[in-house]
Design an enzyme around this catalytic site. Structure first.
Site, PDB file in Angstrom:
ATOM      1  N   GLY A 576      56.003  33.250   8.118  1.00 12.94           N
ATOM      2  CA  GLY A 576      55.199  32.236   8.789  1.00 12.94           C
ATOM      3  C   GLY A 576      54.407  32.829   9.915  1.00 12.94           C
ATOM      4  N   SER A 579      52.683  30.207  16.921  1.00 10.37           N
ATOM      5  CA  SER A 579      51.494  30.142  17.774  1.00 10.37           C
ATOM      6  C   SER A 579      51.312  31.441  18.550  1.00 10.37           C
ATOM      7  CB  SER A 579      51.590  28.943  18.714  1.00 10.37           C
ATOM      8  OG  SER A 579      52.924  28.710  19.071  1.00 10.37           O
ATOM      9  N   PHE A 580      52.314  32.286  18.568  1.00  8.01           N
ATOM     10  CA  PHE A 580      52.201  33.535  19.310  1.00  8.01           C
ATOM     11  C   PHE A 580      52.189  34.778  18.437  1.00  8.01           C
ATOM     12  CE2 PHE A 580      53.250  30.515  22.392  1.00  8.01           C
ATOM     13  CZ  PHE A 580      52.786  30.989  23.593  1.00  8.01           C
ATOM     14  N   GLY A 581      52.321  34.604  17.147  1.00 12.56           N
ATOM     15  CA  GLY A 581      52.331  35.775  16.285  1.00 12.56           C
ATOM     16  C   GLY A 581      53.127  35.507  15.021  1.00 12.56           C
ATOM     17  N   VAL A 583      56.004  35.592  11.998  1.00 14.06           N
ATOM     18  CA  VAL A 583      57.449  35.390  11.957  1.00 14.06           C
ATOM     19  C   VAL A 583      57.983  36.079  10.701  1.00 14.06           C
ATOM     20  CG1 VAL A 583      59.301  33.690  11.978  1.00 14.06           C
ATOM     21  CG2 VAL A 583      57.111  33.143  13.044  1.00 14.06           C
ATOM     22  N   ASP A 694      54.126  20.997  22.328  1.00 16.30           N
ATOM     23  CA  ASP A 694      53.482  21.414  21.080  1.00 16.30           C
ATOM     24  C   ASP A 694      54.248  20.848  19.880  1.00 16.30           C
ATOM     25  OD1 ASP A 694      51.607  22.555  19.477  1.00 16.30           O
ATOM     26  OD2 ASP A 694      52.382  24.607  19.644  1.00 16.30           O
TER      27      ASP A 694
END
Ligand SMILES: *[C@@H]1O[C@H](CO)[C@@H](O)[C@H](O)[C@H]1NC(C)=O
Ligand SMILES: *[C@@H]1O[C@H](CO)[C@@H](O)[C@H](O)[C@H]1NC(C)=O
Ligand SMILES: *[C@@H]1O[C@H](CO)[C@@H](O)[C@H](O)[C@H]1NC(C)=O
Ligand SMILES: *[C@@H]1O[C@H](CO)[C@@H](O)[C@H](O)[C@H]1NC(C)=O
Ligand SMILES: *[C@@H]1O[C@H](CO)[C@@H](O)[C@H](O)[C@H]1NC(C)=O
Ligand SMILES: *[C@@H]1O[C@H](CO)[C@@H](O)[C@H](O)[C@H]1NC(C)=O
Ligand SMILES: *[C@@H]1O[C@H](CO)[C@@H](O)[C@H](O)[C@H]1NC(C)=O
Length: 740
Positions: A576, A579-581, A583, A694
């Protein structure tokens, strides 16, 4: 904010004065540091400092306006042990525990906190209140106690609940005004509040306070209706209605009404005519249902009959849920343990409540049977200096008995029906008399240690055959048959180490309640921030995290980059994009499946802040939040390691139904509920609160059972109570921003 649990109990007074009742109240200010009298009620509060040595006294933040008893609390460790308060009472007396009415099982009651799996359990006050005679007696009280779900004073003069001294039994009568949002809804038009200052004759069974009966609501348009939620329902309940005519009706006037909702054939046709039912005005009429099945949402209404000139009237209601008393350890075994406990000077709290259920005492081991039996007793080195209790012989499940290194005197008691007994340690005591011959014929006996006592007489030959380990050195009076001499030397060589097993005292009784709330303390986390960074203890942390939502003080731990590379097979399986990078999927050495989230945005936070946030996040544990297992911070890389959720994100299921399991409406409802609970916990269960900022379907993950857990709350930062840190910058994904 600091109010957690408070318990109240009630029993009977032998004298009739009201004052006498209050004398028997026990009010414990848990975590309090001194004894005092509450100026508003005149009740004496005692600190639990001398009563409980476990847990720690903690000041409740921002409690300046609260009553003294809520300003400090006692926090307990997170483990599977029980921590109990033992309160003395009289056997069979009914007592009321904040929301509970229970008949005292013996002349004390243990209130235990136990088995915390998340957060730290704490307690603010503990209050025991005796009830009068048959008050709240039920047909089921041998196996059920009553948990009060609603006790409402209608027409109340203010928002404040009515308690002692207005109610001599100190029950809590909630006001019907605005107690909490949406508490009582669906109020019929024309409902009016009335009151009287005249005395009310309340001598029925439950003796509600006069002050509560002096107010009521009336349905001036012919109907009274209410709707309220009953916590932990549907369930079977004991329900009471309290009616007292407090208006002066004219000669030709009548007040007659029926229960219309819920529809109960036995009761709906009954016409209530209070003055007639109670034989007079200003006199209580108290109909009740002994056992009625109720839903979570209770709607009820009273409607006037056609021939009545006045609308219905209601003074108060009371609804309690029947809760089954947990199955208990075999009573014979409990009696023996009580006998043993009475030999001990020490009083240790982990021995409260039932010896086996739901958590066993430290010095006993229990069988998994129903009811549980005691299989092992370890009381080595406890300074017991009396005889070994003869009751021991009824403990048929016993396999191991450790009574060594005490100062026990007298003979070895009868234990010939303990056919399961395998290991017996009686060494280093002051036992006298012979070695009973039955010892030689206990079928399961494998080890017997009696050295360093004052035993005398002949040793039963069966003990000397070499089939069991038998040590009887240091008993000058013991003698043996000649033919066994050679053998016993061999056996002597075996020495028994002195056990240093922690042990505790108890009073056998009933586990009343196990009620935990959780709270995460931000201050504690700060203290830990630095040490967390350097702590590197993979093996224990794995086992801690394995439970999914169980966490100890250590929180998340630092996982070396190397281990992560190995677990993810060099980041080969991307599952996946957060929102930060990206997975990645991984499997740790112990087989635990994890999701490794790379924090690409490594510039925005300082190292210290990263570590502090991780420490905070790892302490937040809730069934509906994705657990954080660990983190990695190496070579300018930052990663968070979460528990792997097998069914991916809710977004995948909703938007890509071709590949995914169909989610039916019931499952959707569960998911919505789960997610809401997770968010609620972030808002109200954490201190400081956390605003997610979020929330979106791709941040709601589904576990192997398709239950939802909220993820990515780490990005949201805390909703600081400290205004200097307010973080108002919008975060998260455009289009999904929280209103906050
Ligand atoms: C409070 O009162 C209890 C019971 O009377 C007593 O045992 C205890 O020592 C007192 N504690 C303090 C701190 O005075
Ligand atoms: C308690 O019970 C006694 C005995 O029945 C009764 O006389 C007394 O009025 C009761 N006390 C209260 C406060 O109701
Ligand atoms: C009692 O009712 C009267 C009006 O009927 C009202 O003025 C008064 O405030 C009420 N008192 C209380 C204590 O509710
Ligand atoms: C109440 O009634 C139900 C059904 O009639 C019965 O199963 C239950 O045992 C009764 N008692 C309690 C305490 O629930
Ligand atoms: C009661 O009713 C009777 C007949 O309906 C009527 O004559 C009488 O005046 C009434 N009395 C009062 C006090 O209203
Ligand atoms: C009803 O009250 C009256 C007087 O108020 C009394 O004479 C009568 O005995 C009472 N009846 C019952 C059944 O208690
Ligand atoms: C007996 O007691 C003595 C002194 O207390 C101790 O040194 C010795 O080890 C004990 N013997 C056994 C067999 O436990």
């Amino acid at each position: 904010m600091g109010l957690l649990i408070h318990f109240l109990f009630l029993f009977l007074c032998l004298f009739q004065s009201i004052l006498c009742q209050a004398k028997e109240f026990i009010s414990i200010d848990c975590g309090g540091t001194r004894n005092y009298t509450d100026p508003s009620t005149g009740l004496a509060w005692i600190s639990d400092t001398g009563i409980l040595s476990h847990g720690k006294s903690v000041e409740v933040e921002n409690s300046n306006g609260d009553l003294l008893q809520y300003q400090r609390r006692r926090d307990f460790p997170i483990d599977s042990k029980k921590y109990c308060y033992t309160l003395s009472t009289k056997e069979r007396r009914r007592v009321y525990v904040k929301e509970m009415i229970i008949r005292a099982p013996s002349n004390f009651i243990d209130v235990c906190l136990c088995c915390a799996t998340t957060g730290s359990p704490f307690i603010s006050t503990l209050e025991l209140r005796p009830l009068n005679l048959s008050m709240y007696a039920t047909d089921f009280e041998d196996s059920f106690y009553l948990k009060v779900a609603a006790r409402v004073n209608f027409g109340a003069p203010s928002k404040e609940a009515i308690r002692y001294p207005d109610d001599p039994y100190d029950r809590i009568w909630d006001s019907d005004i605005d107690r909490r949002q949406n508490y009582l809804v669906g109020v019929a038009a024309g409902t009016e509040r009335i009151n009287t200052s005249k005395n009310i004759e309340i001598k029925t069974r439950e003796y509600p306070p006069v002050k509560v009966m002096q107010t009521a609501v009336v349905g001036t348009e012919g109907m009274l209706s209410y709707r309220l939620n009953l916590e932990d329902f549907p369930a079977h309940a004991r329900a009471y209605a309290y009616f007292a005519e407090i208006e002066d009706l004219g000669v030709n006037e009548t007040r007659k009404f029926k229960l219309k909702q819920p529809y109960m054939p036995d009761y709906n046709n009954a016409v209530v005519n209070i003055a007639e039912n109670a034989n007079g005005s200003y006199t209580l009429y108290e109909p009740s249902y002994m056992n009625v099945s109720m839903d979570f949402v209770l709607s009820f209404s009273f409607v006037k009959t056609k021939d009545s000139t006045r609308g219905p009237l209601l003074n108060a209601i009371e609804i309690s849920k029947y809760v089954e008393i947990a199955s208990k350890t075999d009573q014979q075994d409990v009696n023996v343990l009580n006998a043993l406990r009475s030999l001990l000077a020490e009083i240790v709290l982990t021995s409260g409540g039932d010896p086996c259920v739901p958590a066993h005492w430290e010095w006993v081991t229990c069988s998994p049977t129903m009811p549980p039996r005691i299989t092992k007793i370890v009381l080595s080195g406890k300074n017991m200096n009396s005889k070994i209790p003869s009751e021991l012989k009824s403990m048929e499940g016993l396999t191991e008995l450790w009574l060594d290194s005490n100062s026990l005197t007298g003979p070895i008691p009868e234990m010939n029906n303990l056919v399961n007994l395998k290991i017996v340690h009686l060494e280093n005591n002051r036992l006298t008399g012979p070695l009973p011959s039955y010892l030689g014929s206990l079928p399961s006996l494998r080890e017997l240690y009696v050295q360093n006592n004052s035993l005398s007489g002949e040793i039963p030959p069966a003990l000397l055959t070499g089939n069991i380990i038998f040590n009887y050195e240091g008993n000058p009076g013991l003698s043996q048959g000649a033919k066994h001499k050679a053998r016993y030397k061999l056996i002597l060589g075996i020495s028994a180490g002195v056990l240093a097993i922690l042990f505790v005292l108890f009073l056998g009784s009933l586990l009343l309640l196990c009620n935990l709330r959780t709270k995460t303390s931000f201050k504690k986390i700060d203290d830990k921030g630095d040490s967390l960074r350097t702590s590197n203890k993979p093996s224990t942390a794995y086992s801690i995290a394995r439970g999914g939502h169980l966490m100890d003080e250590g929180g998340a731990y630092n996982i070396p980059l190397f281990d992560i590379e190995e677990a993810t097979n060099n980041f080969s399986k991307k599952i996946g994009k957060g929102s930060f990078g990206p997975v990645y999927y991984g499997k740790m050495k112990d087989g635990k499946e994890v999701a490794v989230k790379i924090m690409a945005d490594s510039s925005s936070h300082g190292t210290q802040q990263f570590v502090t946030e991780v420490a905070l996040l790892s302490r937040i544990h809730h069934r509906n939040l994705v657990p954080l297992i660990g983190y990695c911070e190496e070579e300018y890389q930052r990663m968070l390691v979460y528990e792997y959720m097998h069914n991916g994100t809710l977004r995948d299921h909703i938007n890509d139904s071709a590949n995914q399991k169909h989610i039916d409406w019931v499952a959707r409802l569960y998911i919505a509920e789960d997610a809401a609970k997770g968010l609620e916990y972030l808002h109200t269960g954490c201190n400081p609160s956390i605003i997610h900022r979020d929330v979106k379907t791709s941040n709601i993950l589904l576990d192997i059972n398709m239950r939802a857990k909220v993820s990515d709350f780490g990005l949201s930062r805390q909703a600081e109570e400290d205004l200097t840190h307010i973080s108002s910058v919008a975060r998260g994904t455009v289009g999904y921003l929280d209103p906050e």
